[in-house]
Design a protein around this motif. Structure first.
Motif, mmCIF file in Angstrom:
data_model
loop_
_atom_site.group_PDB
_atom_site.id
_atom_site.type_symbol
_atom_site.label_atom_id
_atom_site.label_comp_id
_atom_site.label_asym_id
_atom_site.label_seq_id
_atom_site.Cartn_x
_atom_site.Cartn_y
_atom_site.Cartn_z
ATOM 1 N N VAL A 65 25.082 32.547 -107.891
ATOM 2 C CA VAL A 65 25.588 31.491 -108.764
ATOM 3 C C VAL A 65 24.399 30.861 -109.465
ATOM 4 O O VAL A 65 23.406 30.516 -108.835
ATOM 5 N N LEU A 66 24.496 30.704 -110.765
ATOM 6 C CA LEU A 66 23.447 30.045 -111.540
ATOM 7 C C LEU A 66 23.837 28.578 -111.720
ATOM 8 O O LEU A 66 24.913 28.271 -112.234
ATOM 9 N N VAL A 67 22.986 27.680 -111.264
ATOM 10 C CA VAL A 67 23.208 26.243 -111.437
ATOM 11 C C VAL A 67 22.269 25.790 -112.545
ATOM 12 O O VAL A 67 21.062 25.772 -112.368
ATOM 13 N N ARG A 68 22.834 25.448 -113.683
ATOM 14 C CA ARG A 68 22.027 25.058 -114.827
ATOM 15 C C ARG A 68 21.659 23.589 -114.824
ATOM 16 O O ARG A 68 20.663 23.186 -115.397
ATOM 17 N N SER A 69 22.505 22.782 -114.205
ATOM 18 C CA SER A 69 22.263 21.348 -114.206
ATOM 19 C C SER A 69 23.019 20.721 -113.051
ATOM 20 O O SER A 69 24.072 21.191 -112.660
ATOM 21 N N VAL A 70 22.445 19.655 -112.528
ATOM 22 C CA VAL A 70 23.108 18.904 -111.467
ATOM 23 C C VAL A 70 23.178 17.460 -111.916
ATOM 24 O O VAL A 70 22.167 16.858 -112.267
ATOM 25 N N GLY A 71 24.355 16.916 -111.958
ATOM 26 C CA GLY A 71 24.504 15.522 -112.385
ATOM 27 C C GLY A 71 25.975 15.144 -112.385
ATOM 28 O O GLY A 71 26.851 15.963 -112.163
ATOM 29 N N LEU A 72 26.207 13.876 -112.644
ATOM 30 C CA LEU A 72 27.579 13.382 -112.680
ATOM 31 C C LEU A 72 28.114 13.463 -114.100
ATOM 32 O O LEU A 72 27.412 13.148 -115.063
ATOM 33 N N ALA A 73 29.372 13.871 -114.223
ATOM 34 C CA ALA A 73 30.001 13.935 -115.540
ATOM 35 C C ALA A 73 30.365 12.517 -115.993
ATOM 36 O O ALA A 73 30.692 11.650 -115.179
ATOM 37 N N ASP A 74 30.287 12.284 -117.296
ATOM 38 C CA ASP A 74 30.692 10.976 -117.831
ATOM 39 C C ASP A 74 32.202 10.830 -117.705
ATOM 40 O O ASP A 74 32.954 11.769 -117.896
ATOM 41 N N SER A 75 32.652 9.612 -117.335
ATOM 42 C CA SER A 75 34.098 9.415 -117.221
ATOM 43 C C SER A 75 34.642 8.620 -118.369
ATOM 44 O O SER A 75 34.080 7.969 -119.085
#
Length: 75
Positions: A65-75
């Motif tokens: 699995v390629l993880v390009r970014s880790v962060g919270l999505a804007d709600s």
């Protein structure tokens, strides 16, 4: 299975381009596992304490699995 006995899960990190246990780590400490990425790209998978065997030989199935970014999505 380990969680039902209140035991921690362990994870193993391996470099994608080295062998012979060079730059490997087995741990249940997330901070340590994340720090391992500082020495180069790694594959991370759950450490299997009792691996499956086919005719007495250990084998594994891998999913990448390629993880390009880790962060919270804007709600």
């Amino acid at each position: 299975h380990r969680q039902s006995y209140n035991l921690p899960n362990y994870w193993i990190t391996k470099p994608i381009n080295l062998t012979r246990s060079i730059d490997m780590c087995v741990s249940n400490n997330l901070d340590m596992l994340l720090k391992m990425g500082e020495t180069g790209p790694k594959i991370v998978c759950k450490y299997v304490e009792s691996p499956l065997r086919y005719r007495g030989v250990k084998f594994d199935l891998r999913q990448y699995v390629l993880v390009r970014s880790v962060g919270l999505a804007d709600s």
